[in-house]
Design an enzyme around this catalytic site. Sequence first.
Site, mmCIF file in Angstrom:
data_model
loop_
_atom_site.group_PDB
_atom_site.id
_atom_site.type_symbol
_atom_site.label_atom_id
_atom_site.label_comp_id
_atom_site.label_asym_id
_atom_site.label_seq_id
_atom_site.Cartn_x
_atom_site.Cartn_y
_atom_site.Cartn_z
ATOM 1 N N ASP A 47 -1.822 -0.091 2.225
ATOM 2 C CA ASP A 47 -0.467 -0.525 1.890
ATOM 3 C C ASP A 47 0.488 -0.063 2.976
ATOM 4 O OD1 ASP A 47 -0.622 -1.835 -0.719
ATOM 5 O OD2 ASP A 47 -1.278 0.112 -1.465
ATOM 6 N N ASP A 190 -3.962 -6.146 -8.196
ATOM 7 C CA ASP A 190 -3.485 -4.906 -7.578
ATOM 8 C C ASP A 190 -2.385 -4.330 -8.451
ATOM 9 O OD1 ASP A 190 -2.648 -2.863 -5.953
ATOM 10 O OD2 ASP A 190 -2.054 -4.121 -4.270
#
Length: 235
Positions: A47, A190
Amino acid sequence: MKPEAGWFEALPKDRLLAEFSLWSADLGRLAEDVARVDPFVDIYHVDVADGHFSPALLYFPDLLVAVRKVTAKPVHVHLMVEDAILGAQIEQFAEAGADLISIHAENGNLDAGLDLIARLDLPSGIVLKLETPVAAVADYLDRISLLTLLGTRIGVKGQGLDPSATTRLREAAKLIERAGRTGDLRLAADGGIRDNTVPDLRSSGAETIVMGSLAFGAPDLPARIDWVHSLPLAR
């Protein structure tokens, strides 16, 4: 270290994939933590957040370079950054060793971003925020390899799964089927990934899940991954 060419197409299609989020790794002992989990990883998830598009401030290219030195497993970079820096971030993370780059449907320069990823000869993905209609991605399905739906608010760890997440996955799976991309374009979940939510996400169409503490904090990681792999296909 890099995966072999064609790695994405070679991913198993008969089981749920385990995508390990390095946000949950021990960054002080990153090499050791990657070595510990590496045998169980299908894809690493990185991320990247700029503190504006997403409230978090996460990952930078040099850290990916360090990861790349210790694993040949594929690395999926999820960019949560504002339009002004999107192109530069794509280029920097591609150079650092990304194997797949996903950008957000909410980026105003989404088209240009996807074109740039293609020019860099990498597979691309699109991520949808929780509040963005699934239909927003319909016109892009022929350009991407991975579609990721967030099941929680962007950039905040530890949230519970939103009740709309499973419905949104089923809607996305139908869009992918109508586009003729089933089995070719993978669908990912996610956020809110817990032992009590994964079975429903899988049965709603998820083909890969982004695992944070569920993986890195597992008391028995081999058993947990065996369980993930055993979950039945969506019906």
